[in-house]
Structures are given as structure tokens and as C-alpha cells.
Design an enzyme around this catalytic site. Sequence first.
Site, PDB file in Angstrom:
ATOM      1  N   ASN A 171       0.843  -1.192   0.000  1.00 38.67           N
ATOM      2  CA  ASN A 171       0.000   0.000   0.000  1.00 38.67           C
ATOM      3  C   ASN A 171       0.886   1.253   0.000  1.00 38.67           C
ATOM      4  O   ASN A 171       1.572   1.544   0.988  1.00 38.67           O
ATOM      5  CB  ASN A 171      -0.911  -0.047   1.232  1.00 38.67           C
ATOM      6  CG  ASN A 171      -1.866   1.126   1.305  1.00 38.67           C
ATOM      7  OD1 ASN A 171      -1.490   2.249   1.022  1.00 38.67           O
ATOM      8  ND2 ASN A 171      -3.103   0.858   1.686  1.00 38.67           N
ATOM      9  N   LYS A 177       0.434   3.817   2.878  1.00 37.88           N
ATOM     10  CA  LYS A 177       1.068   3.459   4.153  1.00 37.88           C
ATOM     11  C   LYS A 177       2.564   3.750   4.125  1.00 37.88           C
ATOM     12  O   LYS A 177       3.128   4.278   5.092  1.00 37.88           O
ATOM     13  CB  LYS A 177       0.891   1.958   4.432  1.00 37.88           C
ATOM     14  CG  LYS A 177      -0.504   1.516   4.803  1.00 37.88           C
ATOM     15  CD  LYS A 177      -0.442   0.033   5.149  1.00 37.88           C
ATOM     16  CE  LYS A 177      -1.803  -0.578   5.405  1.00 37.88           C
ATOM     17  NZ  LYS A 177      -1.714  -2.011   5.727  1.00 37.88           N
ATOM     18  N   ASP A 200      -1.368  -3.793   9.792  1.00 42.28           N
ATOM     19  CA  ASP A 200      -2.736  -4.133   9.375  1.00 42.28           C
ATOM     20  C   ASP A 200      -3.658  -3.115  10.009  1.00 42.28           C
ATOM     21  O   ASP A 200      -3.604  -2.872  11.224  1.00 42.28           O
ATOM     22  CB  ASP A 200      -3.133  -5.550   9.796  1.00 42.28           C
ATOM     23  CG  ASP A 200      -4.371  -6.001   9.021  1.00 42.28           C
ATOM     24  OD1 ASP A 200      -4.296  -6.090   7.794  1.00 42.28           O
ATOM     25  OD2 ASP A 200      -5.427  -6.242   9.650  1.00 42.28           O
ATOM     26  N   PHE A 239      -5.121   8.792   2.161  1.00 50.78           N
ATOM     27  CA  PHE A 239      -5.579   7.737   1.254  1.00 50.78           C
ATOM     28  C   PHE A 239      -6.794   7.064   1.874  1.00 50.78           C
ATOM     29  O   PHE A 239      -7.205   7.392   2.999  1.00 50.78           O
ATOM     30  CB  PHE A 239      -4.441   6.732   0.977  1.00 50.78           C
ATOM     31  CG  PHE A 239      -4.044   5.885   2.167  1.00 50.78           C
ATOM     32  CD1 PHE A 239      -4.552   4.600   2.321  1.00 50.78           C
ATOM     33  CD2 PHE A 239      -3.175   6.363   3.142  1.00 50.78           C
ATOM     34  CE1 PHE A 239      -4.197   3.811   3.405  1.00 50.78           C
ATOM     35  CE2 PHE A 239      -2.807   5.578   4.229  1.00 50.78           C
ATOM     36  CZ  PHE A 239      -3.326   4.295   4.360  1.00 50.78           C
ATOM     37  N   GLY A 240      -7.359   6.126   1.137  1.00 51.94           N
ATOM     38  CA  GLY A 240      -8.442   5.307   1.669  1.00 51.94           C
ATOM     39  C   GLY A 240      -9.634   6.124   2.163  1.00 51.94           C
ATOM     40  O   GLY A 240     -10.164   6.987   1.454  1.00 51.94           O
ATOM     41  N   TYR A 241     -10.052   5.869   3.387  1.00 50.64           N
ATOM     42  CA  TYR A 241     -11.242   6.506   3.961  1.00 50.64           C
ATOM     43  C   TYR A 241     -10.956   7.901   4.535  1.00 50.64           C
ATOM     44  O   TYR A 241     -11.854   8.522   5.113  1.00 50.64           O
ATOM     45  CB  TYR A 241     -11.821   5.631   5.079  1.00 50.64           C
ATOM     46  CG  TYR A 241     -12.262   4.247   4.632  1.00 50.64           C
ATOM     47  CD1 TYR A 241     -13.550   4.024   4.128  1.00 50.64           C
ATOM     48  CD2 TYR A 241     -11.404   3.157   4.714  1.00 50.64           C
ATOM     49  CE1 TYR A 241     -13.958   2.756   3.725  1.00 50.64           C
ATOM     50  CE2 TYR A 241     -11.801   1.876   4.317  1.00 50.64           C
ATOM     51  CZ  TYR A 241     -13.075   1.692   3.827  1.00 50.64           C
ATOM     52  OH  TYR A 241     -13.474   0.432   3.422  1.00 50.64           O
ATOM     53  N   ASP A 242      -9.730   8.390   4.417  1.00 52.33           N
ATOM     54  CA  ASP A 242      -9.360   9.669   5.044  1.00 52.33           C
ATOM     55  C   ASP A 242     -10.310  10.831   4.739  1.00 52.33           C
ATOM     56  O   ASP A 242     -10.619  11.622   5.640  1.00 52.33           O
ATOM     57  CB  ASP A 242      -7.928  10.062   4.653  1.00 52.33           C
ATOM     58  CG  ASP A 242      -6.881   9.286   5.443  1.00 52.33           C
ATOM     59  OD1 ASP A 242      -7.232   8.670   6.469  1.00 52.33           O
ATOM     60  OD2 ASP A 242      -5.712   9.307   5.032  1.00 52.33           O
ATOM     61  N   LYS A 261      -1.561  14.319  10.584  1.00 53.75           N
ATOM     62  CA  LYS A 261      -2.068  12.940  10.576  1.00 53.75           C
ATOM     63  C   LYS A 261      -1.099  12.011  11.306  1.00 53.75           C
ATOM     64  O   LYS A 261      -1.519  11.130  12.059  1.00 53.75           O
ATOM     65  CB  LYS A 261      -2.315  12.443   9.137  1.00 53.75           C
ATOM     66  CG  LYS A 261      -2.937  11.044   9.138  1.00 53.75           C
ATOM     67  CD  LYS A 261      -3.220  10.447   7.775  1.00 53.75           C
ATOM     68  CE  LYS A 261      -3.710   9.001   7.959  1.00 53.75           C
ATOM     69  NZ  LYS A 261      -3.863   8.255   6.705  1.00 53.75           N
TER      70      LYS A 261
HETATM   71  P1  ITT Z   1      -0.812  -4.135   2.929  1.00 54.71           P
HETATM   72  O1  ITT Z   1      -1.571  -5.299   3.513  1.00 54.71           O
HETATM   73  O2  ITT Z   1       0.010  -4.514   1.730  1.00 54.71           O
HETATM   74  O3  ITT Z   1      -0.042  -3.377   3.965  1.00 54.71           O
HETATM   75  P2  ITT Z   1      -3.460  -3.097   2.425  1.00 54.71           P
HETATM   76  O4  ITT Z   1      -4.030  -1.891   1.775  1.00 54.71           O
HETATM   77  O5  ITT Z   1      -3.924  -4.450   1.945  1.00 54.71           O
HETATM   78  O6  ITT Z   1      -1.859  -3.050   2.359  1.00 54.71           O
HETATM   79  P3  ITT Z   1      -4.744  -3.580   4.960  1.00 54.71           P
HETATM   80  O7  ITT Z   1      -5.095  -4.976   4.662  1.00 54.71           O
HETATM   81  O8  ITT Z   1      -4.199  -3.250   6.311  1.00 54.71           O
HETATM   82  O9  ITT Z   1      -3.674  -2.973   3.959  1.00 54.71           O
HETATM   83  O10 ITT Z   1      -6.058  -2.711   4.665  1.00 54.71           O
HETATM   84  C1  ITT Z   1      -6.123  -1.460   5.149  1.00 54.71           C
HETATM   85  C2  ITT Z   1      -7.278  -0.730   4.498  1.00 54.71           C
HETATM   86  O11 ITT Z   1      -7.896   0.072   5.513  1.00 54.71           O
HETATM   87  C3  ITT Z   1      -6.764   0.230   3.451  1.00 54.71           C
HETATM   88  O12 ITT Z   1      -6.781  -0.358   2.157  1.00 54.71           O
HETATM   89  C4  ITT Z   1      -7.731   1.387   3.603  1.00 54.71           C
HETATM   90  O13 ITT Z   1      -8.917   1.117   2.903  1.00 54.71           O
HETATM   91  C5  ITT Z   1      -8.037   1.396   5.090  1.00 54.71           C
HETATM   92  N1  ITT Z   1      -7.088   2.238   5.837  1.00 54.71           N
HETATM   93  C6  ITT Z   1      -6.077   1.819   6.654  1.00 54.71           C
HETATM   94  N2  ITT Z   1      -5.384   2.856   7.130  1.00 54.71           N
HETATM   95  C7  ITT Z   1      -5.948   3.945   6.612  1.00 54.71           C
HETATM   96  C8  ITT Z   1      -5.664   5.316   6.716  1.00 54.71           C
HETATM   97  O14 ITT Z   1      -4.623   5.768   7.414  1.00 54.71           O
HETATM   98  N3  ITT Z   1      -6.449   6.169   6.073  1.00 54.71           N
HETATM   99  C9  ITT Z   1      -7.481   5.736   5.338  1.00 54.71           C
HETATM  100  N4  ITT Z   1      -7.797   4.470   5.150  1.00 54.71           N
HETATM  101  C10 ITT Z   1      -7.044   3.562   5.798  1.00 54.71           C
END
Ligand code: ITT
Length: 214
Positions: A15, A18, A80, A163-166, A186
Site C-alpha cells: 500500500n 502506508k 494491518d 488515502f483510503g477513507y481519510d 495525521k
Molecule cells: P498491505 O496489507 O500490503 O499493507 P493493504 O491496503 O492491503 O496493504 P490492509 O489490509 O491493512 O492494507 O487494509 C487497510 C485498508 O484500511 C486500506 O486499504 C484502507 O482502505 C483502510 N485504511 C487503513 N489505514 C488507513 C488510513 O490511514 N487512512 C485511510 N484508510 C485507511
Amino acid sequence: MTAQLPARVLVATRNAGKLVELRPMFAAIGREVVDLDSAGVPETPDEDAIEAFDTFEANALAKARHFHRASGGLPTVADDSGLEVLALGGAPGVRSKSYATAAPGQSQTQANNDRLLQALASEEDRRGRFVCAVAFVDADRELVVRGETTGVITREARGAGGFGYDPLFLSDDLGQTLAEAGPEAKARVGHRGRAFVALTAALGAVPPSGPSAG
Ligand code: ITT
């Protein structure tokens, strides 16, 4: 003495968001981050199956163990993480990454965020928290720590950072969404930053506020 974070650490994530957040945290305490590409660990189709457990901690540890092995024994950190919403009984939780099924041409993030807004459309109680479990594995230690941050889910996306839900997560600490907040803010109040502080404390490493002179 042995309870130290090594000088070079594999940060085992696919990711990019991250990695962008974790790199400066390690740099601030003088540690070099090796990513999976640089470590020569190519992505395999079965990687998602590693994180099939029901807790963030178990998934983080499984990822760290897997990539510790796959990298030939580099000291490894894995994260995770996900979003838990009270009114949804903790969903999307450990399944945050694939909460929704993306339509053709739609990003996974957009699909997830749309589904979250839909699920909460008639909900007044919009409280939630981000959780991050970070696991560290090397030749003789295994450790898992957790960081959390609380907020409420907005009714529409705000901000372009993170990223993601931020863009949907209005931080209790900051009064803005994590996508509106800058990266430093953050990192300071976020679940990942807090987990990182807990990791350095547990390992007896220098805290991210800066290395000491000695
Ligand atoms: P890795 O397992 O390769 O590290 P991943 O994206 O698969 O990457 P996760 O299984 O931990 O990671 O899933 C985390 C999900 O949760 C991520 O894809 C986002 O949708 C959400 N998420 C986690 N941390 C976040 C953040 O800081 N801000 C926004 N969304 C987040």
C-alpha cells in the site's frame, strides 16, 4: 541493548499510502526503510490470503512473519489497519480494504467510500475509529502493538490528502478530515503514528520526536 530497532527495517506493505506515512517516521529516528520492491520480494497472487484472521493484530503478525521469511530474514515491520464504525458493529474493520466491490472503471477506494456513505445514510451516530496494528519480527523477537484514533464519518468527502477513507474521517483531535490535515498532523494524532510510537517504546528505540544527542 538487544531491545533496539535495527538500522534497516523492511516495511512490508503493498500500500503506497502506508509507505508514504511510515517512511518519515522511521527517518525521524534515523532508521532506513527498505520496501518490498527494493528487497526483491515480488508480489504474488496469494498474498491477500495471508491476512485472513479476525483481528488486526493477528493479520499484522502473519504479514510480518511471511515477509520476514520471504526477504531472507530482514527485520520486518507490517501494518494491518482499518476503520471501525460503531453503528455498523465495527465494520468494515479488518475487511476495510475490500469492503465494496468496485464497478468497472471505479477505484476500490471510491467503491469503499461510496458504500460507507450509503450504509450510514440514515444514521445519526457516525462515530468510528481507525485502528492500526503494527507487528515487528526479526530473528529473535516478535512484537505487536496497536494505535487508534477516533472521529466521525462525514456526509461527504472532504480533502485531497492521505488515502483510503481519510476524506470521510473527521478527526476528533484535529477538527478536520484526515484528508484535509497535512501529513504531519495525521502522523501526530493518527492510528499509524500512534502505533509507531508504541512500537518504538516497546522496542526501546529512540522516540520519533527525534534522536538523542548521545
Ligand atoms: P498491505 O496489507 O500490503 O499493507 P493493504 O491496503 O492491503 O496493504 P490492509 O489490509 O491493512 O492494507 O487494509 C487497510 C485498508 O484500511 C486500506 O486499504 C484502507 O482502505 C483502510 N485504511 C487503513 N489505514 C488507513 C488510513 O490511514 N487512512 C485511510 N484508510 C485507511
